[in-house]
Design a protein around this motif. Structure first.
Motif, short mmCIF file in Angstrom:
data_model
loop_
_atom_site.label_atom_id
_atom_site.label_comp_id
_atom_site.label_asym_id
_atom_site.label_seq_id
_atom_site.Cartn_x
_atom_site.Cartn_y
_atom_site.Cartn_z
N GLY A 1 0.77 -1.24 0.00
CA GLY A 1 0.00 0.00 0.00
C GLY A 1 0.80 1.29 0.00
N PRO A 2 1.90 1.40 0.76
CA PRO A 2 2.64 2.67 0.78
C PRO A 2 3.09 3.15 -0.59
N TRP B 1 -0.59 4.83 -1.84
CA TRP B 1 -1.49 5.69 -1.08
C TRP B 1 -1.38 7.16 -1.46
N ASN C 1 -1.45 -3.93 4.55
CA ASN C 1 -1.20 -2.74 3.72
C ASN C 1 -1.79 -2.84 2.32
N ALA D 1 -3.13 -2.23 8.66
CA ALA D 1 -2.69 -1.07 7.88
C ALA D 1 -2.67 0.13 8.83
N SER E 1 -3.85 5.32 6.57
CA SER E 1 -3.89 4.78 5.20
C SER E 1 -5.27 5.06 4.60
N THR F 1 -8.76 2.28 3.10
CA THR F 1 -8.34 0.89 3.24
C THR F 1 -9.33 0.11 4.10
#
Length: 395
Positions: A129-130, A133, A168, A191, A195, A198
């Motif tokens: 995810g990072p 995002w 994530n 997460a 975030s 999500t």
């Protein structure tokens, strides 16, 4: 054969014998035998597709075994129907790509048109995810394109997801659409609190879904239910951080399906933005929310423990109107703990379609901040209160 090889074979046989899913299988399809490379870099999506297709064409129960290791997969769809029952047994970690192209689709791993599917094994899905995002624009635009859901189930029936971790996700961790008869248990979702979008488990146009014995820590709703969610039961869920368990948002579009027969029971919310929430847009699109039960719930420093918001407008600048979503027959029973805001119970219902048959039973929510004690506010909410009422009921 060397002693090490013999030991390896013995351990593998012991592992297979101890797994109920694998033990009952007619055939085991090991992705390593299909050419998978567990280096966390090589794209294994075609290998996994090929192995799934082989299992799908096999009669009886077939197990797709993903052993320990890290397997990178690009967006992939596992599509049925299949001749027999398929078990997707994840022991290792599946990792999503981090490039911009992979974020342009709405899914990462999707299962479609399957009956009696099982997904589990104790492994993990890492959505990376990072890496994505920062592309999320939903805080600025309601017409934003959602980032990929880590796991999507479309038109899946009579199935179970158990002992699976999602880390994530770029977007929603698990998205359930047009499904019936699902059991989700021992799900672990992780997460950061910041975030964006999500959601842990998002449900829509689905019925007879049971979620139990799970821990969800994320940046949006732990569980969210959109139009068409019926006969949903959530028990023993630990939620936090996140936005709580939400019915909605509803009433955004015309001809939305009704939502009803939902139960949230024996759950704990810790440090969440909301506890149990119903949210609808103030727009002229009619639908119904009915037969909801929230009971035996512990709130630990929750900002809005009990909330109905029929003026939902997360981005601001919404046109003023009145929600046409009718909310009725909602029970809040045995809910206790600490509110991190003074208003622990907030029921803001539609003026033209007031909430009906709201029941508050044995509510004990305390507030220790400035301006205390805890308070409740009600607008257009009709119902009854019995048992202990802290804060004092406004219905």
């Amino acid at each position: 054969m060397t002693s090490v090889s013999v030991l390896h074979c013995v351990c593998l046989i012991f592992f297979l014998a101890c797994s109920a899913d694998v033990e009952a299988a007619r055939v085991v399809f090991n992705v390593m035998n299909g050419g998978a490379i567990a280096d966390g870099k090589t794209d294994n999506s075609k290998v996994f597709e090929n192995v799934f297709n082989q299992a799908c064409q096999s009669s009886g129960r077939s197990v797709i075994l993903i052993p320990g290791g890290t397997y990178m997969l690009r967006p992939v769809v596992f599509k049925g129907p299949c001749k027999g029952r398929v078990v997707f047994h994840v022991v290792g970690t599946l990792i999503a790509p981090s490039d911009m192209e992979s974020s342009a689709t709405d899914h990462w791993i999707t299962f479609q048109y399957l009956d009696q599917l099982r997904i589990g094994g104790g492994g993990s899905l890492d959505g990376q995810g990072p890496s994505a995002w920062g592309q999320n624009t939903c805080s600025r635009s309601s017409s934003c394109k959602p980032l990929p859901a880590s796991l999507k189930l479309d038109f899946v029936t009579n199935s179970r997801i158990s002992k699976l971790t999602s880390i994530n996700s770029k977007g929603v961790h698990m998205n359930i659409f047009a499904c019936k008869g699902l059991e989700l248990d021992q799900i672990y979702i992780k997460a950061p609190a910041d975030s964006p979008n999500t959601d842990g488990i998002h449900i829509g146009s689905s019925s007879h879904i049971n979620i139990s014995d799970s821990m969800i820590a994320t940046g949006d709703d732990c569980i969210s239910m959109s139009p068409g969610s019926t006969n949903i039961t959530m028990t023993n869920i630990k939620c936090g951080p996140g936005h709580g368990i939400s019915v909605g948002s509803l009433g955004a579009q015309p001809d939305e399906e009704d939502v009803g027969v939902l139960t949230v029971r024996n759950c704990t919310f810790t440090g969440t933005q909301n506890g149990v929430r119903i949210k609808t847009w103030a727009r002229p699109y009619a639908s119904n929310v009915f037969d909801l039960t929230f009971e035996n719930i512990n709130m630990v420093n929750v900002n809005n423990p009990i909330i109905i918001d029929q003026q939902y407008c997360p981005g601001g600048n919404c046109q003023k109107g009145d929600s046409q979503v009718q909310i009725r027959d909602v029970t809040y029973r045995n809910i206790w703990g600490i509110s991190s805001s003074k208003v622990a119970v907030a029921l803001d219902c539609s003026q033209s379609k007031p909430c009906q048959q709201i029941q508050l039973s044995d509510i004990n929510l305390l507030y220790h901040g400035p301006g205390g004690p805890a308070a409740s506010t009600c607008f257009n909410a009709k119902g009854v209160a019995d048992g202990r009422q802290q804060p004092p009921s406004c219905v």
